[in-house]
Design an enzyme around this catalytic site. Structure first.
Site, PDB file in Angstrom:
ATOM      1  N   LYS A 291       1.046  -7.194   4.306  1.00 12.11           N
ATOM      2  CA  LYS A 291       1.628  -6.023   4.961  1.00 12.11           C
ATOM      3  C   LYS A 291       1.167  -5.907   6.422  1.00 12.11           C
ATOM      4  O   LYS A 291       1.886  -5.393   7.260  1.00 12.11           O
ATOM      5  CB  LYS A 291       1.247  -4.744   4.220  1.00 12.11           C
TER       6      LYS A 291
HETATM    7  C1  LIG Z   1       3.702  -5.801  -0.889  1.00 13.16           C
HETATM    8  C2  LIG Z   1       3.176  -7.033  -1.524  1.00 13.16           C
HETATM    9  C3  LIG Z   1       4.023  -7.953  -2.172  1.00 13.16           C
HETATM   10  C4  LIG Z   1       5.502  -7.726  -2.352  1.00 13.16           C
HETATM   11  O1  LIG Z   1       6.221  -7.836  -1.157  1.00 13.16           O
HETATM   12  P1  LIG Z   1       7.690  -7.221  -1.038  1.00 13.16           P
HETATM   13  O2  LIG Z   1       8.041  -7.329   0.392  1.00 13.16           O
HETATM   14  O3  LIG Z   1       7.578  -5.793  -1.504  1.00 13.16           O
HETATM   15  O4  LIG Z   1       8.575  -8.032  -1.921  1.00 13.16           O
HETATM   16  C5  LIG Z   1       3.470  -9.107  -2.692  1.00 13.16           C
HETATM   17  N1  LIG Z   1       2.141  -9.332  -2.607  1.00 13.16           N
HETATM   18  C6  LIG Z   1       1.303  -8.474  -1.998  1.00 13.16           C
HETATM   19  C7  LIG Z   1      -0.152  -8.784  -1.979  1.00 13.16           C
HETATM   20  C8  LIG Z   1       1.783  -7.295  -1.429  1.00 13.16           C
HETATM   21  O5  LIG Z   1       0.929  -6.434  -0.838  1.00 13.16           O
END
Ligand SMILES: *Cc1c(COP(=O)(O)O)cnc(C)c1O
Length: 466
Positions: free
Chosen positions: A112
């Site tokens: 993120k």
């Molecule tokens: C948010 C997240 C995901 C999923 O990503 P999306 O964009 O919601 O599909 C996968 N792994 C981690 C560690 C995340 O924080």
């Protein structure tokens, strides 16, 4: 560059307006009116660029006249300055033809940060230009809240208020949020569940006078700018592995469909991507869709990969809109039906079209743990539960002669229990977080009522202004 809603009934907006508003007024999601395209020569010229400059070059096509490439270069340099790996998004080979791209070298150790750090810079820039201040309010079950806080801490034109369900996040996740000392950051531990937190945030946004008075804004995963800021790392990996002359495939551990949608966008812009593989845990709505056109909501089951414990992948709507040939009326009809029945009625030809590019694999917790263990035994690589699911999907669908890149979305130290169970090794937190458990926490416990949250938001905004 202008942006349109997937449901066709919201004003067409500029990049900056989309950035600040997030969701479209008609309940849809914003997408660029036309997709920027890069030529062979454009891609080749990007090969030599350091990651922040590559990101600026790509983002410039989406910001249009709102923010120029030179400004973006400065903003992206600042956004990625705090990453703890010189390559920002390092690529490692773990098996024959199978690569891992690590997206977790930012401040909160999850992918993120890749977009959120850029978003923090973009918000500050646009708000300074407009001489405005906004209050970011969000609910989190873990990763999103800490990434938002890290992106906004200390910024004068932003207050950030994050609601988390008291006692229901992991200790690492909670401490990453609550040990931040800057006065523009407020953490509310809500006496309720994550769903309560989300409902409370929604009710604040639905109260238009309150929303306007407090200048509320959101940085959730449907914000277009977050998707845009996730495109560059796909480009970076593909170029490193021979694009634009060679094809590349990607495997992505998927929840809200934001990360993998960015890969789809890169392909739309001309990057030669052969396959996009979705990795799911037992919350497998997407893999059920890809395998059997069965997009049906079931209850969320907790798993070893909590950031993928979702029922509805909000960003899927953007792909649906595109696969429908940008028919906003059809898109709105299908999404409304999905909300009311819990089943998405995707036309057969749209599903078949999706399957020519996308594939999906779901792993339960035992399979995830086995993947972590065997990968570690065979290659020495420590993958967190989310990343392990992506790697398993990549191995399953890899085609001869086409490099497969699995996206690693979290640092293994974020999930020490799962790592110890699978490998016997307790991964260490990176240096910048090594004293996380000694730092002083700051948060307020509040009841799960709209009145209590509103009072807390008002108090936070007032104290920040004064
Ligand atoms: C948010 C997240 C995901 C999923 O990503 P999306 O964009 O919601 O599909 C996968 N792994 C981690 C560690 C995340 O924080």
């Amino acid at each position: 560059m202008r942006y349109i809603s997937t449901r066709g009934n919201a004003p067409v907006l500029s990049f900056s307006d989309v950035l600040l508003s997030g969701l479209a007024e008609d309940g849809g999601l914003y997408l660029p009116q036309t997709w920027p395209e890069f030529s062979l020569a454009d891609w080749q010229a990007m090969r030599a660029l350091p990651y922040p400059e590559l990101a600026a070059r790509i983002l410039a096509r989406f910001t249009g006249s709102d923010i120029d490439e030179d400004t973006l270069k400065t903003l992206c340099a600042k956004a990625y300055a705090g990453f703890d790996h010189p390559a920002i998004v390092p690529l490692t080979q773990v098996e024959d033809g199978l690569f891992v791209q690590e997206l977790f070298h930012g401040p909160t150790l999850a992918f993120k940060d890749m977009a959120m750090q850029v978003l923090g810079q973009l918000f500050e820039y646009v708000l300074t230009q407009r001489d405005e201040h906004v209050t970011i309010v969000g609910a989190t079950s873990g990763d999103t809240g800490s990434a938002a806080i890290e992106a906004c801490r200390g910024r004068q034109r932003l207050s950030v208020i994050i609601l988390h369900p008291k006692g229901r996040t992991s200790e690492v996740q909670r401490r990453q949020m609550t040990t931040v000392r800057e006065p523009n950051v407020t953490n509310l531990a809500v006496e309720g569940t994550f769903d309560d937190c989300q409902d409370l945030v929604k009710s604040l946004f639905a109260d238009i006078p309150f929303r306007q008075e407090m200048h509320l804004s959101a940085v959730n995963s449907i914000n277009w700018a977050r998707i845009a800021a996730q495109i560059p790392y796909y480009v970076h990996a593909a170029l490193a592995l021979g694009a634009p002359e060679r094809e590349v495939s990607f495997a992505v551990p998927t929840g809200n469909f934001g990360n993998i949608l960015a890969a789809w966008a890169a392909r739309k812009m001309g990057l030669p991507i052969r396959q996009l593989c979705v990795g799911s845990n037992r919350n497998d709505i997407l893999t059920r869709f890809l395998n059997a056109n069965d997009m049906t909501i079931k209850g969320v089951v907790p798993s070893l990969s909590p950031s993928m414990d979702i029922q509805v992948s909000s960003n899927f709507e953007r792909l649906l809109f595109e696969l429908l040939g940008r028919d906003a009326t059809a898109c709105a009809r299908i999404m409304t039906g999905f909300r009311s029945t819990g089943h998405m009625d995707v036309p057969a030809e749209v599903w078949e079209n999706a399957r020519t590019l996308f594939c999906g694999l779901a792993l339960d917790d035992a399979q995830t743990e086995a993947e972590i263990r065997t990968l570690h035994q065979r290659s020495g690589y420590m993958a967190d539960p989310h990343s392990a699911i992506g790697i398993a999907a990549g191995r399953r669908f890899r085609q001869p002669g086409i490099p497969m890149v699995a996206e690693a979305t979290a640092h293994p130290a974020k999930f020490p229990d799962a790592m110890v169970a699978a490998t016997g090794i307790h991964p260490a937190l990176p240096v910048h977080l090594a004293d996380l458990f000694e730092r002083e926490e700051r948060y307020r416990t509040v009841p799960a009522t709209e009145g209590a949250i509103k009072d807390a938001v008002r108090a936070a905004v007032l104290s920040n202004a004064g």
